[in-house]
Motif scaffolding. Structure first.
Motif, PDB file in Angstrom:
ATOM      1  N   UNK A 117       2.005  -6.006   0.003  1.00 43.53           N
ATOM      2  CA  UNK A 117       3.467  -5.942   0.136  1.00 43.53           C
ATOM      3  C   UNK A 117       4.155  -6.894  -0.825  1.00 43.53           C
ATOM      4  N   UNK A 118       3.602  -8.086  -1.002  1.00 38.82           N
ATOM      5  CA  UNK A 118       4.201  -9.066  -1.913  1.00 38.82           C
ATOM      6  C   UNK A 118       4.119  -8.592  -3.364  1.00 38.82           C
ATOM      7  N   UNK A 119       3.012  -7.952  -3.721  1.00 45.68           N
ATOM      8  CA  UNK A 119       2.831  -7.510  -5.098  1.00 45.68           C
ATOM      9  C   UNK A 119       3.792  -6.373  -5.452  1.00 45.68           C
ATOM     10  N   UNK A 161       3.867  -1.194   2.178  1.00 48.77           N
ATOM     11  CA  UNK A 161       2.539  -1.519   1.675  1.00 48.77           C
ATOM     12  C   UNK A 161       1.818  -2.553   2.543  1.00 48.77           C
ATOM     13  N   UNK A 162       2.546  -3.192   3.445  1.00 50.70           N
ATOM     14  CA  UNK A 162       1.896  -4.090   4.406  1.00 50.70           C
ATOM     15  C   UNK A 162       0.886  -3.309   5.252  1.00 50.70           C
ATOM     16  N   UNK A 163       1.158  -2.044   5.483  1.00 52.56           N
ATOM     17  CA  UNK A 163       0.303  -1.218   6.338  1.00 52.56           C
ATOM     18  C   UNK A 163      -0.713  -0.409   5.545  1.00 52.56           C
ATOM     19  N   UNK A 164      -0.610  -0.410   4.218  1.00 51.90           N
ATOM     20  CA  UNK A 164      -1.470   0.442   3.405  1.00 51.90           C
ATOM     21  C   UNK A 164      -2.961   0.091   3.521  1.00 51.90           C
ATOM     22  N   UNK A 165      -3.375  -1.179   3.455  1.00 49.35           N
ATOM     23  CA  UNK A 165      -4.807  -1.460   3.607  1.00 49.35           C
ATOM     24  C   UNK A 165      -5.369  -0.962   4.936  1.00 49.35           C
ATOM     25  N   UNK A 166      -4.610  -1.124   6.002  1.00 50.00           N
ATOM     26  CA  UNK A 166      -5.078  -0.628   7.288  1.00 50.00           C
ATOM     27  C   UNK A 166      -5.213   0.883   7.309  1.00 50.00           C
ATOM     28  N   UNK A 167      -4.297   1.560   6.641  1.00 50.96           N
ATOM     29  CA  UNK A 167      -4.371   3.019   6.576  1.00 50.96           C
ATOM     30  C   UNK A 167      -5.606   3.466   5.793  1.00 50.96           C
ATOM     31  N   UNK A 168      -5.873   2.810   4.682  1.00 49.58           N
ATOM     32  CA  UNK A 168      -7.051   3.150   3.883  1.00 49.58           C
ATOM     33  C   UNK A 168      -8.333   2.852   4.650  1.00 49.58           C
TER      34      UNK A 168
END
Length: 249
Positions: A101-103, A109-116
């Protein structure tokens, strides 16, 4: 009091055996998946993130708060000397989400790694089941002290693990089918609340179905007890052989 008057302990009935097996299954699932506390540790960082972001739309404050609460949860477990695997996995997930999210500057995008991770886990459940080594069996085998004995010695249990793995894979794929389209067109606040709302219900459904399948399956083979019995039998054989050996003149 004669021997006829002495109270005797009746052997367990089939219903009692079934209840005991269900209790063991429930305890194992509770241990493997973290129980109520694990669910709280899974939900709380994301809930805090979306709550703060909904109020002030400040990505940095929301991200720092989510990471801070994850670290506090780990610290509490360390202080209490509890199992930290669930809390640590939560910290890593939140940390990756914060970095993403910071990048990008996008709160979604805070939730994107969890979704992947969810998508990868769903595929892992399905692929391992197709390969004849269902993932849920690899996870729960050590918990039930059966290791991989279910693969060749307990076909009924292998079938139950396969059903449970299919359930996990399809449920997680269904979750991804909801989240990934929303990731592209929903605004960050709505997407965040949907993501938090879908944290627990699919998980509980998968755990419940796992319990249903395993409750109807044959009991696990305790390979650790078998090893201990074999070691004891070997020791007794050696002692018996030594006792039969005549002493030297």
């Amino acid at each position: 009091m004669t021997s006829l008057d002495k109270p005797t302990t009746a052997p367990p009935t089939p219903d009692q055996d079934a209840q005991a097996d269900r209790a063991v299954t429930e305890a194992a699932l509770f241990e493997a998946f973290g129980g109520l506390r694990g669910m709280i540790e899974t939900v709380l960082p994301g809930l805090l993130f979306v709550t703060i972001f909904t109020i002030n739309k400040n990505l940095h404050v929301s991200a720092i708060a989510a990471l801070a609460v994850s670290l506090v949860l780990v610290a509490v477990r360390l202080i209490r000397r509890d199992t930290v695997k669930h809390a640590f996995s939560g910290v890593f997930g939140v940390a990756f989400g914060v970095v993403f999210a910071m990048m990008t500057g996008n709160a979604k995008d805070f939730y994107l790694p969890g979704m992947l991770y969810t998508l990868g886990l769903a595929l892992a459940y399905i692929i391992t089941t197709l390969a004849g080594v269902p993932l849920i069996g690899l996870i729960l085998g050590p918990v039930f002290k059966e290791n991989l004995s279910w693969r060749t010695r307990n076909p009924g249990r292998k079938k139950a693990y396969a059903k449970a793995s299919w359930a996990w894979g399809l449920i997680l794929l269904g979750k991804c089918a909801v989240l990934f389209p929303l990731y592209w067109w929903a605004d960050p606040t709505k997407f965040g609340w949907v993501s938090v709302a879908l944290k627990i219900p699919p998980f509980l459904l998968a755990v419940y179905l796992t319990w249903v399948f395993l409750a109807k399956a044959p009991p696990p083979i305790d390979v650790f007890a078998e090893m201990e019995a074999e070691e004891l039998a070997e020791k007794e054989r050696k002692e018996a052989a030594a006792a039969q050996t005549p002493p030297e003149a």
